[in-house]
Write an enzyme that holds these catalytic residues in place. Structure first.
Site, mmCIF file in Angstrom:
data_model
loop_
_atom_site.group_PDB
_atom_site.id
_atom_site.type_symbol
_atom_site.label_atom_id
_atom_site.label_comp_id
_atom_site.label_asym_id
_atom_site.label_seq_id
_atom_site.Cartn_x
_atom_site.Cartn_y
_atom_site.Cartn_z
ATOM 1 N N HIS A 61 36.159 48.742 36.543
ATOM 2 C CA HIS A 61 37.074 47.735 35.998
ATOM 3 C C HIS A 61 37.284 46.585 36.978
ATOM 4 O O HIS A 61 37.231 46.760 38.200
ATOM 5 C CB HIS A 61 38.420 48.383 35.663
ATOM 6 N N ASP A 117 40.865 43.648 29.475
ATOM 7 C CA ASP A 117 41.053 44.842 30.304
ATOM 8 C C ASP A 117 41.990 44.481 31.461
ATOM 9 O O ASP A 117 41.873 43.415 32.063
ATOM 10 C CB ASP A 117 39.670 45.248 30.827
#
Length: 621
Positions: free
Chosen positions: A436, A262
């Site tokens: 995130h 990610d």
């Protein structure tokens, strides 16, 4: 009460229908077909199961697989973009899909409802498909499954492995589209390794903004690769445990061939704040509010719903949810016991709206400004039940996905016009934190698993470019950082990674013409976009009031013979009536576009049974 009553029979049926993970047997391939339509009359036929006689399968021609002794990874979405995450992992004649995400259309894609990956490559090798692996329950990782199943047209059920919450959300979604017979949900157990032919996989718990998120390690004869999923290192998650760093470190000690990471917050220094920050901010805002409180978030964000329940209890409010997907997520989370509100705390919307404004808290969909979602309709004064006024507070517990910034901003403007207070991240940072990893956490992941190669995913191109520099600071040479492309083949040996051309990939557009809640769905690929014809519906509106200045006009291309000028004129007349009934106020293009599309589609289908692609064009002056 609709939102609190647990359906025990439903829950028991769900548990019965989830067998333990087992290796999937080969199947027969799948027919071609780029455009697919489903509706109430088009149900999938009952499958006979994937297990079969080995000698019988051996007599069938095997589809072409990956080269012998090579591990191939092919992103079908989620690179160079945020959304529709989907990746093929293939070793010889064994193939798996990791995630099956969807993407919201951007501001310049009026008339399109959803975007999903083109899985033509998998359809041609459907016999080799051993299963679909799901990292977590957000729409950009699970939202494409019904439409991917429609592309694959499997003759036998496909095993889908993942955490219980994600599978519960998926099961409800597949029932909605009447496709549940085409999949077989198999929840995993922590520490379990799932056999998938010559491949195997294990799920490793990580923290994110939704509980039960997992990285996936895929083990092959060539080596182990890890997909981080969406992650951060949250030491105090609202639901669940912190990231399983011990297992990640152990995998690193054993040797990791490649890390697929990610990258979407690589621009942010340090670490992402804990979800606990959101709870503290939400509680403070709710306790000082004197009127109705509305919280907008993603429907699948069960953690935020739990925060709302806890904060409402402390402030003496009752909670209700609004929006079909929010109601569905709430119901699934209660059935699976991720949420267990005390009796009377979570009530139906109708009950909540009978309470004094200061005694209710509503959790709604629409944090991305989606025109059909509850928040946009509330902001435009078009929701059938919920109104806002001076003294009310709206909390937007999300940040715009890239491409949605303008739509979200217009929704916020419209809420302010209605006199309520709007609390969003630009003025109150703690009302939302990302799920995130920031730069320090991305580097920490590299240091834990010590990969030979790294591949940045889940981000736009600038994110991947910045990640390459971050990886170098963590000791990864630049020549061992590979930029993936949608459809680009990455081929691994034990000590080498090379790019090996491209396969057919891209986007499939999901079109729900004329049906806001369910109904018929059409998948349109670039190759079939004009098969049913295209109608451009144009109108010129006064910006301040929404008053029609010119139009609406319908212009058709490649239409069927029965779509005569007279029928287009009739559809124009109906559209003019619909738009004249809209409440006056600042024009919100996506809201108007939705109404235009629904009106035209309904008229044409009623008179001709045709489903052309309808593209609204609005001009504000």
């Amino acid at each position: 009460m609709d939102n609190t009553t647990k359906n025990n029979d439903d829950a028991q049926r769900r548990r019965r229908r989830r067998p333990q993970p087992a290796e999937r047997a080969n199947s027969n391939g799948a027919p071609d077909g780029a455009k697919t339509t489903i509706g109430a009359s088009n149900r999938g036929k009952q499958s006979a199961g994937r297990a079969g006689d080995a000698r019988k399968q051996a007599s069938k021609p095997a589809p072409k697989g990956a080269p012998r002794g090579r591990l191939r990874v092919i992103p079908l979405g989620g690179v160079g973009e945020v959304g529709k995450n989907c990746t093929v992992v293939e070793y010889e004649n064994d193939l798996i899909l990791m995630d099956v995400g969807a993407k919201f259309p951007e501001d310049d894609q009026l008339g399109i409802d959803l975007i999903v990956p083109d899985v033509s490559y998998v359809r041609e090798r459907e016999r080799n498909l051993r299963g679909i692996l799901i990292t977590h329950g957000h729409e950009d990782h699970i939202g494409g499954l019904p439409f991917i199943i429609l592309q694959l047209k499997p003759k036998e059920p496909i095993p889908v492995y993942g955490p219980a919450l994600a599978l519960g959300l998926l099961e409800a979604k597949m029932r909605e589209y009447r496709l549940e017979k085409h999949v077989e949900f198999r929840p995993f157990q922590q520490g379990q390794r799932i056999s998938l032919g010559k491949l195997s996989a294990e799920f490793i718990h990580v923290t994110h903004s939704i509980p039960d998120t997992n990285a996936i390690a895929v083990h092959s004869p060539v080596g182990t690769i890890i997909d981080t999923a969406d992650f951060k290192f949250d030491p105090t998650p609202i639901m669940g445990k912190p990231t399983n760093e011990r297992r990640l470190r152990k995998l690193g000690e054993q040797g990791v061939l490649a890390l697929f990471s990610d990258t979407v917050r690589v621009e942010s220094e340090g670490s992402t704040p804990s979800e606990r920050v959101v709870y503290d901010t939400m509680r403070r805002v709710i306790e000082r509010s004197k009127g109705q409180v509305i919280i907008a978030t993603f429907a699948s964000n069960i953690s935020r719903l739990k925060m709302a329940l806890d904060a409402a209890k402390r402030s003496g409010r009752k909670v209700a949810v609004a929006g079909r997907s929010m109601e569905q997520s709430s119901r699934v989370a209660q059935e699976l016991e991720y949420l267990d509100p005390e009796p009377g705390l979570l009530i139906s919307l109708e009950e909540a709206l009978r309470l004094p404004a200061e005694k209710r808290l509503l959790v709604v969909t629409g944090s991305q400004g989606e025109p059909a979602a509850a928040l946009a309709r509330i902001a435009m004064g078009g929701h059938p039940k919920v109104r806002v006024a001076r003294g009310d507070v709206v909390i937007i517990s999300a940040t715009p996905i890239p491409g949605n910034e303008e739509t979200v901003t217009r929704t916020i403007d419209n809420l302010f016009r209605r006199g309520c207070e709007v609390v969003y991240s630009a003025i109150e940072r703690g009302v939302h934190v990302s799920g995130h990893a920031g730069r320090d956490e991305l580097k920490r992941m590299i240091e834990l698993v010590k990969p030979k190669f790294v591949v940045p995913i889940h981000g736009e191109f600038r994110h991947m470019a910045l990640y390459r520099e971050l990886a170098r600071s963590a000791g990864i040479p630049p020549d061992r950082v590979f930029f993936p492309e949608i459809g680009g083949v990455l081929e691994f040996t034990a000590d080498k990674l090379v790019a090996k051309g491209r396969v057919k990939a891209g986007s499939v557009l999901v079109d729900r013409p004329g049906e806001r809640d369910g109904g018929q769905v059409i998948l349109r690929s670039p190759d079939t976009l004009t098969d049913d014809g295209i109608i451009i519906a144009s109108v010129v509106l006064r910006r301040e009031t929404g008053e029609i200045i010119a139009g609406p006009d319908l212009i058709g291309r490649s239409l069927r013979p029965d779509l005569t000028p007279q029928r287009l004129d009739a559809a124009e007349d109906e559209l003019r009536k619909v738009m004249s009934r809209q409440k006056k106020g600042e024009v919100e293009p996506s809201f108007y576009a939705r109404r235009m599309k629904e009106s035209v589609a309904k008229s044409l289908y009623r008179n001709t049974k045709s489903r052309p692609l309808i593209l609204p064009v609005l001009t504000k002056v």
